[in-house]
Design an enzyme around this catalytic site. Structure first.
Site, PDB file in Angstrom:
ATOM      1  N   LYS A 288       0.849  -1.197   0.000  1.00  0.00           N
ATOM      2  CA  LYS A 288       0.000   0.000   0.000  1.00  0.00           C
ATOM      3  C   LYS A 288       0.881   1.243   0.000  1.00  0.00           C
ATOM      4  O   LYS A 288       1.911   1.254   0.666  1.00  0.00           O
ATOM      5  CB  LYS A 288      -0.853   0.035   1.274  1.00  0.00           C
ATOM      6  N   ARG A 362     -10.045 -11.597   2.054  1.00  0.00           N
ATOM      7  CA  ARG A 362     -10.866 -12.673   1.482  1.00  0.00           C
ATOM      8  C   ARG A 362     -10.155 -14.015   1.577  1.00  0.00           C
ATOM      9  O   ARG A 362     -10.790 -15.056   1.643  1.00  0.00           O
ATOM     10  CB  ARG A 362     -11.245 -12.305   0.034  1.00  0.00           C
TER      11      ARG A 362
HETATM   12  N1  BES Z   1      -8.082  -3.755   4.373  1.00  0.00           N
HETATM   13  C1  BES Z   1      -8.253  -3.379   3.025  1.00  0.00           C
HETATM   14  C2  BES Z   1      -9.581  -2.649   2.771  1.00  0.00           C
HETATM   15  C3  BES Z   1      -9.723  -1.287   3.377  1.00  0.00           C
HETATM   16  C4  BES Z   1      -9.353  -0.155   2.670  1.00  0.00           C
HETATM   17  C5  BES Z   1     -10.287  -1.121   4.616  1.00  0.00           C
HETATM   18  C6  BES Z   1      -9.524   1.093   3.218  1.00  0.00           C
HETATM   19  C7  BES Z   1     -10.454   0.129   5.166  1.00  0.00           C
HETATM   20  C8  BES Z   1     -10.072   1.253   4.469  1.00  0.00           C
HETATM   21  C9  BES Z   1      -8.221  -4.622   2.145  1.00  0.00           C
HETATM   22  O1  BES Z   1      -7.422  -5.643   2.587  1.00  0.00           O
HETATM   23  C10 BES Z   1      -7.703  -4.194   0.812  1.00  0.00           C
HETATM   24  O2  BES Z   1      -6.587  -3.781   0.767  1.00  0.00           O
HETATM   25  N2  BES Z   1      -8.527  -4.306  -0.206  1.00  0.00           N
HETATM   26  C11 BES Z   1      -8.151  -3.923  -1.516  1.00  0.00           C
HETATM   27  C12 BES Z   1      -8.711  -4.960  -2.467  1.00  0.00           C
HETATM   28  C13 BES Z   1      -8.212  -4.810  -3.882  1.00  0.00           C
HETATM   29  C14 BES Z   1      -6.710  -5.083  -3.950  1.00  0.00           C
HETATM   30  C15 BES Z   1      -8.961  -5.780  -4.742  1.00  0.00           C
HETATM   31  C16 BES Z   1      -8.765  -2.555  -1.811  1.00  0.00           C
HETATM   32  O3  BES Z   1      -9.862  -2.273  -1.381  1.00  0.00           O
HETATM   33  O4  BES Z   1      -8.069  -1.760  -2.439  1.00  0.00           O
HETATM   34 MN    MN Z   2      -5.402  -5.397   1.951  1.00  0.00          MN
END
Ligand code: BES
Ligand code: MN
Ligand code: ZN
Length: 511
Positions: A288, A362
């Site tokens: 990230k 997931r």
């Molecule tokens: N934990 C994150 C989702 C999230 C984002 C929660 C912002 C709270 C605030 C999750 O693990 C994630 O990173 N999801 C990705 C999925 C994508 C790579 C398909 C996302 O939402 O960008």
């Molecule tokens: Mn994530």
């Protein structure tokens, strides 16, 4: 904090802080502009001077009792009198009362009083004094939370006793029961807020499991707890959870809790709760960016939410059997972390092409859901901070719900409505189910970028839920964080939302 019922008005009369209410009655006559009068009904004034002072303020039109119009004055004995304006009292709903009480409590708490008294009868806008008392207590307990363990200087304002004055003895046991319920629910919410707010350098998976165990042993009599360590998770063939944990300095954990009601029949329903417990989400190799990584200690919020509901429902002696599965690890980067392009086999035998290691929630839930289905529940709910797309679609305020059984989803939506928490259903359609088909494995862990992300996440989870289990998925990515529009939620950190909805469902739902 202690709550005391004051059936004589003596405590109220003596109190250093008195919370009263006033309201408006509007009369409309044909051809004339409507006029509003300010009223209050306080049943047994022990204190005539206070009554006169208050009457004078109203007569002088210095105070009108409009909705959320508050008035604070010093009474003849030097006490603080805080008047809460209810406006058109009959229009008030439970959520209005929650918010009004929260504002009043915060205003009072900023001064240093240890004992405060509420005129419960005057505040009984719900026409049900037990429900009103429960709502007042709920609002106060939620407001009274602070995450201050790392602050050298803590706020010293502590309210120790809250008196609620009420003069109808017949209702006392009902009121006491409502107060007890609010205490059970709010203590659970405040416990899980501590988990979510805890810093990730302290709350890693091994520590998180220990803290849950300590809480269960101290507060949840009769609940069975089993904690799977890494070796046991390997034995369970939870390849997807292990792949997320591969880069971690800590072992993964599966916390498995079981509760059975005292009266069990063949009709007793079995409900399973599953939660995402990523104690920190760096994204893994699909790292990230710095700004998006901040706040990722909240990524265990789904597991905290279901644990909070399980905890409250046990304390409230829910009439259902419950299984609660919390899947814990962080999503870290190291030379051992899983590479994008890896193909991993899950506990249910399906192979997954991991194209983005940041879609890790997931993966851990997949194995946890499959494990939960082996417990043969009738219904299943999982909660997870699964997608940033949930925030794009529904903001911070609304929880997304998706699933495979409309009746089950409707029951959860109803519970959310009853508890005044926002929840909205999103669809799962075959086109999105197809979007996660992989050319080299059974499925892949992402779909088309920037398209229906929340539903794609749910479509992935669906692959790991038995067809005969009614399943609903809650994406709590937005709602776990502070809710600035809710005065009974902290202004920063964990919100504790959705626990009330799920507890209501478990304790009072039709199932
Ligand atoms: N934990 C994150 C989702 C999230 C984002 C929660 C912002 C709270 C605030 C999750 O693990 C994630 O990173 N999801 C990705 C999925 C994508 C790579 C398909 C996302 O939402 O960008
Ligand atoms: Mn994530
Ligand atoms: Zn995550």
């Amino acid at each position: 904090m202690q709550f005391k019922l004051d059936a004589t008005g003596d405590q109220f009369a003596k109190s250093e802080v008195k919370v009263l209410s006033a309201y408006q009655v509007t009369t409309e006559k044909k051809g004339k502009t409507p006029t509003s009068e300010t009223h209050y009904d306080i049943k047994h004034w022990k204190d005539q001077t206070l009554k006169e002072e208050f009457d004078n303020l109203i007569a002088a039109k210095k105070y009108k009792g409009g909705k959320d119009e508050s008035l604070t004055f010093t009474g003849a004995m030097g006490e603080t009198v805080h008047v809460v304006g209810l406006g058109q009292k009959n229009k008030l709903k439970q959520e209005d009362l929650r918010r009004t009480i929260a504002r009043a409590f915060k205003a009072i708490k900023s001064s240093k009083y240890e004992v405060i008294s509420f005129d419960l009868d005057g505040l009984n806008v719900l026409h049900d004094v037990a429900q009103t008392a429960g709502t007042i207590v709920e609002s106060i307990l939620l407001c009274d939370y602070a995450f201050d363990k790392y602050l050298s200087k803590k706020s010293s304002n502590e309210v120790k006793v809250v008196n609620l004055s009420h003069f109808d003895k017949k209702q006392i046991s009902k009121i006491e029961k409502a107060i007890e319920s609010s205490k059970n629910i709010c203590s659970s919410i405040n416990v899980i807020k501590d988990f979510v707010n805890e810093a990730p350098n302290y709350l890693h998976s091994e520590e998180y499991a220990k803290r849950v165990e300590t809480d269960v042993k101290a507060n949840l009599k009769g609940v069975k707890i089993k904690i799977l360590n890494k070796a046991q998770i390997q034995k369970e063939k939870m390849g997807l959870l292990l792949s997320v944990n591969a880069g971690s300095a800590y072992e993964p954990r599966i916390v498995h809790l079981t509760y059975e009601p005292s009266k069990k029949t063949s009709k007793t329903k079995h409900i399973a709760l599953v939660g995402k417990g990523i104690t920190f989400d760096t994204g893994g190799y699909s790292l990230k960016p710095g700004a998006s990584m901040m706040g990722m200690k909240n990524d265990m919020g789904g597991s905290a939410t279901v644990y909070g509901a399980f905890r409250a429902a046990v304390l409230e002696k829910a009439p259902v059997k419950m299984t609660c599965i919390l899947a814990m690890t962080d999503n870290a980067v190291s030379s051992l972390a899983t590479f994008p392009d890896s193909i991993i086999t899950g506990r249910n035998g399906k192979t997954v092409e991991i194209l983005n290691t940041d879609a890790e929630g997931r993966l851990i839930l997949a194995d946890a859901l499959d494990y939960a289905c082996d417990q043969k529940p009738d219904c299943l709910i999982d909660a997870a901070t699964l997608t940033g797309a949930a925030l794009v679609a529904l903001g911070n305020q609304v929880c997304a719900i998706l699933g495979n059984d409309q009746k089950w989803i409707n029951q959860i939506l109803d519970a959310a409505k009853t508890k005044d928490e926002y929840m909205w259903q999103l669809p799962i359609i075959d086109e999105w189910r197809n979007d996660i088909k992989s050319k080299v494995a059974d499925i892949k862990n992402i779909g088309t970028p920037m398209r229906a992300g929340t539903a794609i996440g749910a479509a992935f989870l669906e692959e790991f839920v038995s067809k005969d289990v009614k399943w609903a998925h809650l994406d709590v990515a937005g709602v776990v964080e502070a809710q600035s529009h809710l005065p009974y939620c902290s202004s920063h950190g964990a919100s504790g939302l959705i626990v009330r909805t799920l507890t209501h469902l478990l304790v009072h739902g039709q199932h």
